[in-house]
Design an enzyme around this catalytic site. Structure first.
Site, PDB file in Angstrom:
ATOM      1  N   SER A  52      75.560   8.133  29.913  1.00 34.18           N
ATOM      2  CA  SER A  52      75.309   7.349  28.699  1.00 34.18           C
ATOM      3  C   SER A  52      74.823   5.955  29.047  1.00 34.18           C
ATOM      4  O   SER A  52      75.440   5.252  29.860  1.00 34.18           O
ATOM      5  CB  SER A  52      76.587   7.233  27.852  1.00 34.18           C
ATOM      6  N   GLN A  61      75.129   3.611  27.086  1.00 39.36           N
ATOM      7  CA  GLN A  61      76.105   2.701  26.487  1.00 39.36           C
ATOM      8  C   GLN A  61      77.030   2.090  27.531  1.00 39.36           C
ATOM      9  O   GLN A  61      77.582   1.012  27.312  1.00 39.36           O
ATOM     10  CB  GLN A  61      76.915   3.413  25.411  1.00 39.36           C
ATOM     11  N   GLU A  77      68.656  11.270  21.152  1.00 38.31           N
ATOM     12  CA  GLU A  77      69.224  11.379  19.806  1.00 38.31           C
ATOM     13  C   GLU A  77      68.284  12.098  18.832  1.00 38.31           C
ATOM     14  O   GLU A  77      68.711  12.563  17.775  1.00 38.31           O
ATOM     15  CB  GLU A  77      69.563   9.994  19.267  1.00 38.31           C
ATOM     16  N   ARG A  91      73.643  14.117  13.425  1.00 36.27           N
ATOM     17  CA  ARG A  91      72.320  14.582  13.834  1.00 36.27           C
ATOM     18  C   ARG A  91      72.198  16.107  13.680  1.00 36.27           C
ATOM     19  O   ARG A  91      71.109  16.615  13.397  1.00 36.27           O
ATOM     20  CB  ARG A  91      72.027  14.193  15.286  1.00 36.27           C
TER      21      ARG A  91
END
Length: 423
Positions: A169, A171, A313, A385
């Site tokens: 990730s 993030q 995403e 999603r």
């Protein structure tokens, strides 16, 4: 979240759709702006903030640490306060809360306990916790590398060099950069591992730091150095969430109609901007207009071979379009989305296949071949999603029932009502 029948009959497009859509603000930009405002040297305003579950959880988390967040209007005012006292943070299903807030909590003088929805206990966060330990922060997680955990702040963080593996990730990188300027030595983040996914999100973080006067050196690949110093207060106007544009632009693609997404930025670091290229490759006409971005669908959608590593995403929406295409597709480079709200590759293979799609799950993606689809229940796994993929299929296939469509409230409250209104 808006309560909807469960499962929800996805509306079918009976002809070419001609519509205009105004999207809510970007979750990624809103939550980064809130974190930076909480660390700033004065009050800030986050204009056109997204009001969704993820962003209200972020506001609540920062408030628990001592920040005053007035989210009563469209524009949210953030006044930094002393990071003091014990706190509890509910991460819900928000990866940004689980990963961005612990490096902030490390600056507190109290202990902060983090937990969230049951599924969040399976999402990776261990790299952040180990990085904080390496920077001198006390973290207690019973060696799980997952929720729940406790960050015990001492009022300051030494900072300096830290090595992480961010291949799961991006993030992990952004989390350390966002708080790094407030650490005594700043932070020098070095990635060791496979390619960092979703790099546009790291670029977004770096750009927002520089907008606030923070010095960031990212000249070396896989290394980001944030200098210590103040984070300047700044009013931020949030762009529309371009990833949330995916189902609406897909509606033009599957119906042969035209959809205008208003206020599409001319320059952006959002991953959703890649939709322009993806849809063009699938045969759509894509054009910028003074009002925003206009997409018109083709007579027949074409399959694609795409590396979506940087824009993972978008995979659920793109996979839904590929299942409706006239030629085969291969989506790859997205092994990391197995660690998102759900294992998105396994979920997409199961749900697309359940509606008749000819789909093969790959280690890092999906192979999809043309097939005749039919109705049925499309499960969402509490993943917004996945719900987007379900409604796209429902617009082109009779009898698609989307389970838990209200999960779209994570980033788009009222999505189901807006979608129904277009059809």
């Amino acid at each position: 979240m808006t309560s909807q029948p469960d499962p929800w009959p996805a509306p079918r497009a009976r002809g070419a759709v001609d519509a205009e859509v105004t999207l809510p603000g970007s979750k990624s930009l809103t939550n980064r702006a809130l974190v930076l405002a909480a660390l700033a040297d004065g009050p800030s305003v986050v204009r056109r903030a997204l009001r969704s579950r993820d962003t209200t959880l972020m506001a609540a988390a920062l408030a628990a640490l001592g920040t005053h967040v007035d989210s009563s209007g469209t524009d949210w005012t953030v006044v930094p306060g002393p990071l003091a006292g014990d706190a509890t943070v509910d991460c819900g299903l928000a990866g940004t809360v689980m990963r961005f807030v612990p490096p902030v909590a490390a600056l507190s003088t109290g202990s902060t306990r983090f937990d969230g929805d049951p599924h969040m206990r399976r999402r990776p966060v261990g790299e952040i916790l180990d990085a904080l330990r390496a920077l001198g922060v006390q973290v207690e997680d019973d060696s799980r590398g997952a929720l729940p955990f406790v960050v015990r702040g001492s009022g300051s963080v030494r900072g300096g060099p830290v090595q992480i593996d961010a291949s799961a990730s991006s993030q992990f990188v952004s989390a350390l950069l966002l708080a790094g300027a407030r650490y005594d030595l700043g932070v020098d983040v070095r990635h060791r591992g496979g390619p960092v996914p979703s790099l546009p999100h790291v670029e977004m973080t770096v750009a927002m730091l520089r907008d606030r006067g923070v010095a960031v050196d990212d000249d070396q690949a896989d290394r980001w150095v944030v200098a210590p110093g103040p984070v300047r207060a700044r009013d931020e106007t949030i762009e529309p969430d371009l990833s949330n544009a995916a189902p609406f632009l897909a509606l033009a693609a599957v119906s042969g109609g035209t959809v205008l997404v208003r206020d599409w930025p001319t320059r952006t670091t959002q991953a959703g901007d890649a939709l322009r290229d993806v849809l063009a490759l699938m045969g759509c006409r894509v054009e910028r207009a003074p009002e925003g971005l206009r997409v018109s669908g083709p007579e027949r959608l074409q399959g694609v071979d795409l590396d979506l590593h940087d824009v993972g995403e978008l995979t659920p929406a793109v996979a839904a379009l590929c299942a409706l295409a006239a030629t085969p597709s291969r989506l790859h480079g997205v092994a990391h989305i197995r660690g998102h709200e759900t294992d998105r590759l396994a979920a997409l293979a199961a749900e697309l296949g359940g509606l008749g799609a000819d789909v093969t799950e790959l280690p890092d993606g999906l192979a999809i071949r043309p097939a005749v689809l039919h109705g049925g229940v499309f499960h969402t796994y509490a993943d917004h999603r996945m719900a987007h993929a379900g409604v796209i299929l429902g617009a082109a296939v009779d009898g698609v029932l989307v389970e838990d469509v209200a999960t779209t409230g994570k980033t788009f409250p009222g999505f189901a009502d807006v979608w129904s209104g277009l059809l």
